[in-house]
Scaffold this motif. Structure first.
Motif, mmCIF file in Angstrom:
data_model
loop_
_atom_site.group_PDB
_atom_site.id
_atom_site.type_symbol
_atom_site.label_atom_id
_atom_site.label_comp_id
_atom_site.label_asym_id
_atom_site.label_seq_id
_atom_site.Cartn_x
_atom_site.Cartn_y
_atom_site.Cartn_z
ATOM 1 N N VAL A 247 0.720 4.120 -2.846
ATOM 2 C CA VAL A 247 0.344 5.503 -2.541
ATOM 3 C C VAL A 247 1.471 6.470 -2.924
ATOM 4 C CG1 VAL A 247 -0.239 7.065 -0.642
ATOM 5 C CG2 VAL A 247 -1.337 4.846 -0.770
ATOM 6 N N GLU B 104 0.835 -1.215 0.000
ATOM 7 C CA GLU B 104 0.000 0.000 0.000
ATOM 8 C C GLU B 104 0.861 1.253 0.000
ATOM 9 O OE1 GLU B 104 -3.051 0.265 3.028
ATOM 10 O OE2 GLU B 104 -4.129 -1.432 2.175
ATOM 11 N N GLU C 245 -4.350 8.132 -5.579
ATOM 12 C CA GLU C 245 -4.895 8.923 -4.465
ATOM 13 C C GLU C 245 -4.879 8.068 -3.190
ATOM 14 O OE1 GLU C 245 -6.343 12.116 -4.658
ATOM 15 O OE2 GLU C 245 -6.504 12.025 -2.483
ATOM 16 N N GLU C 246 -5.560 6.924 -3.254
ATOM 17 C CA GLU C 246 -5.611 6.008 -2.101
ATOM 18 C C GLU C 246 -5.476 4.577 -2.604
ATOM 19 O OE1 GLU C 246 -8.247 6.807 1.646
ATOM 20 O OE2 GLU C 246 -9.408 7.292 -0.145
#
Lengths: 537, 86
Positions: free
Chosen positions: A444, A440, A450-451
């Motif tokens: 990111v 993650e 963005e997410e």
């Protein structure tokens, strides 16, 4: 008794000079040859300014030079650092910078990637191994090493608490972390394992695991403690079960320590009935739970072998094991066994209070085979340990130090422990540790994203898969491909998501967090339609 | 006839590998060593075997899925031709 790892090699190099120490397909090294070559490499390292305590990388595909690299580095007083031969340049570069590697032992198959590394900020990196025809700057080839006169007078004074190796593993912040082991911690585990599995000079140990995977410690060090021969299984064999089975048979392997995924492939696709594997007396597995259906199948295919489930994070090495005498017909899982003779275990709740028998808690382990700590990660070293103080007034220095495994277990009244799950979002893919938060964090950090939400999906007996979903900062054509290409530059191949999808928004929990549980459930429902038919050969 | 058939197999395999199997920009050529140059993992190999069986209507025995037969796209195509002719 030897107190340094390489002293066992030197002992066997004197006393069973012609016995096979390592075999890789047609290449063989006797204990005498391995010891001599390791002395040659150590001399080259020490004459090229490697000092005791330095970190030296090993960047090799599996080959007969690998044990020379390991033992040559140890004899020089340096610590070896395995560099994943399939890792992207960016990740290698991060590790090289993190622990200050200035010398890398390698080979011809890595010459192209080494040239890339050198051109991307590592000009002064000294490489040892590749032929001079590759024209690498600052390079010494194996021919030079193997014609060097060993000079033992250069050997530094090494003690058992000196560093022996650093293995890097996935870190939740997006930065890999280096697990530091000493000669003492490595030998504590290796001596225990050699005794527990009654390894002896007639044993032939299969080396399935790559060097950057901690299972390799068993193959290279427990094996040498007992004077066994280590059979190197080249990476390509681990991908072809039928070729793998043939190698087990033809090399007369007696002990194999591997991961359940490899054994399942052997069982399903190894054509094992065509090969004589009767010499295999131990099949040890670890790294992840073994689905009972597949375990029962391979146990039936190898009736002469004892099957053993070994457990232990790389931070402490193997610290429990369970030998399977027979499988209960209705068994759902098998225990990881009791804590071994050289270790202590505590199972605690979130307040570090011991839990009752059969209750679930985090496993804490105290053992001489425990790491020294994480390289250069003061904060992690603060949180990784629990200090038990049997007497009041003790400070941490005198307290009993336990490693917090993050693994949730329960313990039966007979001392057998059962693995239940994780406290955090670490998963195992084919035995490799992967922090979903690391993926993650990498996603990111991409300018398009963005997410991101990364989660694991398990569908029936299929291997665990990593799925990722992202939202974009702004619409972009080919976003999925661009993001995957960037991700591949910084993650090892086993950590790459099997599926990455761009979504417009995420489902949220009532507290506003991304609802990863819902995403996982949704993915499993969709997997029925999308993934399953494709993965069934 | 044989060379045409071989080229068709190679084209199908390269299209599958480069466009379906690898979405991350990896590009594979006909002579690339799938294991050492590309680092194809065991799951990708299984998926590729599944594709071959359905695309070319062949059944490949586990004992035939070996390093010798699956080293490169060129070698795979020769192996598939030998299967078809047997």
């Amino acid at each position: 008794m030897p107190f340094l790892i390489h002293q066992y090699l030197e002992h066997h190099g004197r006393n069973q000079v012609d016995a096979e120490a390592a075999v890789c397909l047609d290449d063989t090294l006797s204990y005498g040859q391995l010891d001599h070559k390791a002395n040659q490499l150590s001399t080259v390292l020490l004459t090229h300014l490697v000092k005791k305590g330095d970190r030296v990388g090993i960047y090799l595909d599996k080959c007969i030079d690998m044990p020379v690299a390991i033992y040559g580095i140890l004899k020089s007083g340096a610590a070896y650092v395995p560099l994943d031969p399939s890792a992207p340049i960016q990740r290698l570069s991060e590790i090289i910078n993190d622990c200050g590697i200035q010398v890398v032992i390698s080979g011809n198959s890595k010459a192209k990637k080494l040239a890339q590394l050198k051109s991307q900020g590592h000009q002064s990196l000294l490489t040892i191994g590749p032929d001079n025809r590759f024209n690498l700057d600052a390079n010494i080839d194996w021919d030079h090493v193997y014609t060097t006169q060993p000079d033992l007078s250069l050997s530094p004074h090494i003690i058992e608490s000196d560093l022996a190796y650093i293995i890097y593993t996935s870190g939740s912040t997006g930065k890999p972390k280096g697990i530091m082991h000493t000669h003492h911690s490595c030998l504590s585990y290796s001596r225990w394992a050699a005794t527990e599995y009654q390894l002896n000079v007639t044993d032939r140990l299969g080396n399935h695991s790559p060097l950057h995977f901690d299972i390799s410690i068993f193959d290279w060090f427990a094996g040498v403690v007992a004077g066994c021969c280590t059979i190197i299984i080249p990476d390509e064999y681990t991908k072809f079960p039928a070729s793998y089975a043939q190698l087990i048979s033809e090399s007369h392997m007696t002990v194999l320590f591997t991961v359940p995924f490899a054994l399942i492939q052997l069982s399903l696709r190894g054509a094992m009935e065509q090969h004589n594997m009767n010499k295999l007396r131990w099949v040890i597995f670890g790294g992840e739970p073994f689905p009972i259906k597949h375990l029962a199948a391979i146990m039936a295919q190898l009736p002469n072998a004892a099957f053993d489930n070994m457990y232990g994070p790389a931070e402490v090495n193997g610290c429990t094991h369970f030998t399977i005498k027979h499988l209960e017909a209705r068994a759902q899982t098998i225990p990881i066994g009791p804590i071994n003779q050289i270790s202590n275990a505590l199972i605690v709740d979130e307040n570090d209070q011991a839990v009752d028998v059969d209750s679930i808690g985090e496993l804490l382990v105290r053992t001489p085979s425990m790491m020294q700590g994480y390289w250069g990660r003061a904060e992690l070293n603060e949180s990784a340990f629990y200090y038990y103080k049997p007497f009041s007034g003790l400070d941490n220095h005198y307290a009993q130090r336990y490693y917090r495994t993050g693994d949730l277990v329960s313990c039966s009244s007979n001392g057998d422990m059962w693995f239940i799950g994780r406290k955090d979002r670490q998963i195992k893919i084919r035995g490799y540790r992967v922090e979903l938060d690391e993926i993650e964090a990498q996603l990111v950090s991409n300018d398009l994203v963005e997410e991101a939400a990364v989660f694991s999906v398990k569908f029936d007996d299929e291997p665990l898969q990593i799925h990722a979903k992202v939202t974009l900062k702004s619409a972009c054509e080919n976003a999925t491909k661009l993001i995957l290409v960037a991700l591949k530059q910084c993650l090892p191949s086993y950590a790459m998501p099997a599926k990455l999808t761009v979504v417009e928004f995420f489902p949220r929990t009532t507290s506003g967090k991304i609802d990863r549980t819902y995403l996982t459930k949704l993915a499993i429902e969709q997997t029925v339609d999308i993934v399953s038919p494709k993965t069934k050969p | 006839m044989t060379s045409l058939a071989k080229q068709a197999i190679i084209d199908d395999l390269l299209t599958y590998i480069n466009e379906e199997l690898y979405e991350d920009g990896t590009t594979v050529d006909v002579d690339d060593d799938l294991l050492l140059d590309i680092g194809m993992d065991s799951l990708s190999l299984m998926l590729m075997v599944g594709f071959i069986e359905s695309q070319f209507e062949l059944s490949i025995e586990p004992a035939q899925i070996t390093i010798t037969h699956f080293r490169s796209v060129d070698i795979i195509s020769d192996f598939l031709l030998s299967l078809k002719s047997s």
